[in-house]
Design an enzyme around this catalytic site. Structure first.
Site, PDB file in Angstrom:
ATOM      1  N   SER A 155       7.055 -11.993  -0.696  1.00  0.00           N
ATOM      2  CA  SER A 155       6.102 -12.343   0.351  1.00  0.00           C
ATOM      3  C   SER A 155       4.669 -12.245  -0.139  1.00  0.00           C
ATOM      4  CB  SER A 155       6.292 -11.415   1.560  1.00  0.00           C
ATOM      5  OG  SER A 155       5.283 -11.634   2.521  1.00  0.00           O
ATOM      6  N   ASP A 156       3.871 -13.276   0.160  1.00  0.00           N
ATOM      7  CA  ASP A 156       2.438 -13.194  -0.071  1.00  0.00           C
ATOM      8  C   ASP A 156       1.873 -12.030   0.733  1.00  0.00           C
ATOM      9  OD1 ASP A 156       1.880 -15.159  -1.872  1.00  0.00           O
ATOM     10  OD2 ASP A 156       1.487 -16.712  -0.392  1.00  0.00           O
ATOM     11  N   LYS A 157       0.862 -11.384   0.182  1.00  0.00           N
ATOM     12  CA  LYS A 157       0.215 -10.302   0.914  1.00  0.00           C
ATOM     13  C   LYS A 157      -0.696 -10.863   1.999  1.00  0.00           C
ATOM     14  CE  LYS A 157      -3.408  -8.302  -0.828  1.00  0.00           C
ATOM     15  NZ  LYS A 157      -4.440  -8.604   0.214  1.00  0.00           N
TER      16      LYS A 157
ATOM     17  N   LYS B  74       4.605 -16.889 -10.097  1.00  0.00           N
ATOM     18  CA  LYS B  74       5.524 -16.982  -8.957  1.00  0.00           C
ATOM     19  C   LYS B  74       6.791 -17.722  -9.356  1.00  0.00           C
ATOM     20  CE  LYS B  74       2.659 -16.779  -4.787  1.00  0.00           C
ATOM     21  NZ  LYS B  74       2.353 -17.464  -3.514  1.00  0.00           N
TER      22      LYS B  74
ATOM     23  N   THR C  86       7.295 -17.098  -0.429  1.00  0.00           N
ATOM     24  CA  THR C  86       6.283 -17.662   0.459  1.00  0.00           C
ATOM     25  C   THR C  86       5.127 -18.212  -0.357  1.00  0.00           C
ATOM     26  OG1 THR C  86       5.018 -15.618   0.720  1.00  0.00           O
ATOM     27  CG2 THR C  86       6.883 -15.948   2.209  1.00  0.00           C
TER      28      THR C  86
END
Length: 826
Positions: free
Chosen positions: A317-319, A545, A562
């Protein structure tokens, strides 16, 4: 050629001024009235899709192996003059076609609704005002703004801005982006990779180069793992049915039966046994599930991705914006060369662009006390942030002449200004101290009179975690999903946010993981273990990624990733489930299989829960379908071989198939249990359970046949009605047994629509045999006997099911605690 239009190839030889003149437009754009008039003249900015007519779709259901078998049975009935058989067979043929057509149409309508949710928008200038409209409303002469991540909505001539790097691979096959400048033409369907420019729309819809060079074809998605498994089951059942049918035909012909009668009966028996409705049930279940996901603010771009969503066990997950609020707040500025904090903030504001609505720019502009001071300066040129330069830059004209202002990553700005010695050490220490508190820091600089860059100071920015993130991560863990944080921020920020979210501080720096010449596109196997053990990743670039996803997949994981930017597209495509978060660029949305329309991690978890329910409905259907085929085919063949009688007539076989299909259509709406773990297709489990239940069904039906034949004194015609009722009742009771892994009377209870469909069709079956409608009637006491007998065997089947799940270590006892916790949260 219509008035106020321009061919793309002609525009390539024109200057922007000539193109504006040819299209009777200007840099302020068209007026709303003129745009409306041109839209009526040239039509919507879409490529007309060649859709198959509804009539042809309907007729296609009368053509193919299954319809041919039914039609052949109808012809045989006509030849032997069995008029009632022929009429009922034709009704079955029309019914199957109508059900398939209706379900396909409903699935198509659901997909059209989802496509509408994913429609592209464009930023257009009309009447001198910037606004966002649907891209299909663009007309030649419109002025649009392009930014990195945009999919070009039409053929365009660029006329203002420094540069635009465009990926034209979808159109030309070029693997590298092409740099475009003022006066160049860029084509519809290309993707803006870097830069920002304004452009004039020169061609739309069918007149674009994309429409003329690319043939529009219906997307042919490769079947998912689940579809392949179900289709394999379908083939398996067909082979079993045809094998048993062949043995039956040969036996009956040797016994002297009429060839026409035998072939007619066997054809209908095979049709009733094989999964005719399987494609329709698959499509409708997934389509309705997709609509439910859309209500949960998660849109699937292809139906087949639902199975992958149900099976993911790692979520990267992106922060920013997903785990955090994406609401940057300006902290206390750290002044270096600036006179005071407000001068530092003003310099940063001059390197921002308000109309872009960028989160960092909004936070910086929000910190300026005197907004009127911006009117003393004019922004001559602006270069937006990109992942390579890691800074913005603007050429400013002020009262004292021209100068440049810039803001970006502190280390980049320090290098730009040649910051050294004590000042460099002070800046570095400040950044580290702020990072330890979870702050993100911007460096700010401007040029002086001789063009030399001066380091003005540091601006701390803080993006707090979302209120629900920590709880949602805990929920994900309960669902068997490990959440790994992925951020471009430095290690200290990543660890601080990880601590606040209750995650372990084992954060790896992506550059260190992929150091030593490791290609992220082909990570070595030993890297997978390090990636697997990490709780998150800091200082991540887009190519990292992609490498993280590949490394985890090599370890056997189903991975969701994401992303929101155009550079995230390769990782989103590589992931088993690419998730475009709320506010993602058009390019990211096009690459993703799941598009979120609301922020936060909780949306993804809700999507996983719904996908697992959809999977369980499909799983239940597969088990039921195999069980029924084994029960009917093996019983009929066994009865005919042992007793040399037809235990059920052709007409009753048809009625059985029709009444069985009605409740199956409603399984897409059924309540189902929520698996606490990722679900994957387990063929051994499905085949074992369905085979055992099917053989139990053969034993129970054959035993009842013996009882009816030897002790109840029924005629052959009554025996056939008796067995028909037994098969009809037992089939639907089996559906209620296999739809849950718990005892059938426990939660989740059947949905009302499924229960009423079962009760309705059973009432019809009871009335047919009780009143003697087109069959020989049987006493009502025998109707009650059949129901009592089937209900008793329902408990036996359920006990066998529970024992099988326990034996396969898939039983439900350890799930009850999870379900209670889930219910308590609800």
């Amino acid at each position: 050629m219509p008035e106020n239009t321009l061919e793309s190839q002609d525009a390539e030889n024109l200057s922007p001024e000539q193109a504006f003149e040819r299209l009777n437009s200007g840099q302020e754009g068209l007026t709303p009235e003129e745009a409306k008039s041109r839209l009526a003249q040239v039509g919507l900015n879409t490529i007309v899709e060649q859709k198959k007519s509804p009539l042809l779709k309907l007729l296609s259901y009368f053509w193919g192996p299954i319809p041919w078998m039914i039609e052949a049975a109808a012809v045989l009935s006509l030849i032997v003059r069995h008029w009632s058989d022929m009429i009922i067979i034709c009704v079955m043929l029309v019914f199957n076609a109508a059900v398939g057509f209706w379900q396909e149409r409903k699935a198509d309508n659901a997909l059209e609704a989802l496509k509408g949710e994913l429609a592209l928008n464009a930023r257009v200038r009309r009447g001198g005002q910037w606004q966002e409209i649907s891209a299909e409303e663009l007309v030649p002469g419109d002025v649009v703004r392009l930014r990195a991540g945009d999919i070009l909505p039409a053929d365009l001539m660029l006329f203002e801005g420094e540069y635009l790097s465009v990926d034209q691979s979808a159109l030309t096959g070029e693997s590298l982006p092409v740099d475009k400048a003022e006066g160049d033409v860029a084509y519809s369907g290309s993707v803006a990779k870097q830069g920002e420019m304004q452009a004039l729309v020169i061609a739309t819809g069918e007149r674009t180069k994309f429409a003329k060079t690319v043939k529009l074809v219906e997307s042919a998605e490769a079947p998912s793992h689940f579809q392949k498994a179900v289709l394999t089951i379908g083939d398996y059942l067909i082979y079993i049915s045809l094998g048993l049918a062949t043995a039956l035909v040969l036996t009956q012909l040797v016994r002297g039966d009429s060839a026409l009668g035998v072939f007619q009966f066997v054809l209908i028996l095979v049709v009733a046994s094989i999964p005719v409705a399987m494609p329709a049930v698959l499509s409708l279940t997934m389509a309705l599930g997709a609509l439910t996901l859309a209500k949960e603010k998660a849109i699937v771009s292809r139906l087949q991705s639902i199975e992958e969503i149900a099976g993911i066990d790692i979520l990267c997950s992106d922060k920013t914006g997903t785990l955090t609020k994406n609401q940057l707040t300006l902290g206390d500025p750290m002044v270096f060369a600036a006179a005071d904090a407000q001068e530092l903030i003003l310099t940063a504001c001059l390197a921002s662009k308000e109309e872009n609505s960028d989160a960092i720019d909004d936070a910086v502009l929000g910190g300026l006390t005197d907004k009127e001071s911006l009117k003393n300066y004019q922004q001559e040129k602006f270069t937006p942030f990109d992942p390579v330069s890691k800074r913005t830059e603007a050429l400013i004209k002020g009262e004292g002449g021209e100068f440049k202002s810039s803001k970006g990553a502190p280390q980049v700005m320090a290098d730009l200004c040649g910051l050294e010695g004590e000042e460099r050490r002070r800046a570095q220490e400040t950044v580290e101290k702020l990072a330890a508190k979870g702050y993100r820091t911007l460096g700010v600089a401007r040029t002086d009179g001789d063009g030399k860059w001066r380091f003005m100071g540091l601006l701390p920015l803080y993006d707090p975690p979302r209120d629900d993130s920590a709880e949602t991560i805990a929920q994900a863990n309960e669902h068997g999903i490990e959440v790994k944080m992925v951020t471009g921020d430095n290690l200290a920020i990543a660890r601080e946010i990880s601590r606040q979210l209750g995650m372990r501080p084992n954060i790896q720096v992506a550059e260190e993981l992929f150091s030593g010449g490791i290609d992220p596109a082909n990570p070595p196997l030993e890297l997978g273990e390090k990636v697997e053990k990490a709780e998150g990743f800091a200082q991540v670039f887009p190519e990292h990624k992609f490498g993280i996803v590949k490394a985890l997949q090599q370890r056997g994981h189903l991975v969701a990733m994401t992303g929101d930017g155009v550079n995230d597209a390769p990782a989103l495509k590589q992931a088993d489930v690419g998730v475009a978060v709320s506010g993602a660029t058009n390019a990211a949305r096009a690459a993703a299989s799941l598009v979120l329309t609301a922020p936060g991690l909780s949306v993804i978890i809700r999507a996983v829960e719904e996908a697992r329910k959809i999977f369980e409905r499909m799983n239940s259907y597969a088990i039921y379908r195999i069980t029924e085929t084994i029960r009917i085919m093996f019983f009929v063949v066994l009865a005919m071989l042992v007793f040399n009688i037809y235990p059920i007539t052709t007409v009753l076989v048809i009625l059985l198939a029709l009444l069985n299909d009605l409740p199956i259509m409603t399984i897409a709406y059924d309540n189902t249990w929520l698996s606490p773990e990722p679900v994957r297709w387990k063929m051994r489990r499905v085949l074992t359970i369905s085979t055992v239940l099917g053989l139990i069904g053969v034993v129970e039906t054959f035993l009842l046949l013996v009882i009816a034949r030897e002790y109840l004194g029924l005629t052959v015609a009554q025996l056939q009605s008796f067995i028909y009722l037994k098969l009809a009742v037992a089939g639907h009771l089996t559906l209620l047994v296999v739809r849950t892994k718990e005892p059938f009377w426990k939660r989740p209870h059947p949905a009302g629509v499924l229960l009423w469909a079962v009760l309705g069709t059973q009432s019809v079956a009871v009335l047919i045999v009780g009143l003697g409608i087109i069959v020989e009637p049987i006493p009502w006491s025998y109707v009650g006997l059949v129901w009592g007998y089937c209900l008793a065997w329902m408990f036996i089947e359920d006990l066998a099911k529970l024992q099988l799940y326990r034996h396969l270590k898939l039983g439900g006892k350890h799930h009850l605690g999870f379900l209670r916790r889930l219910k308590a949260r609800s």
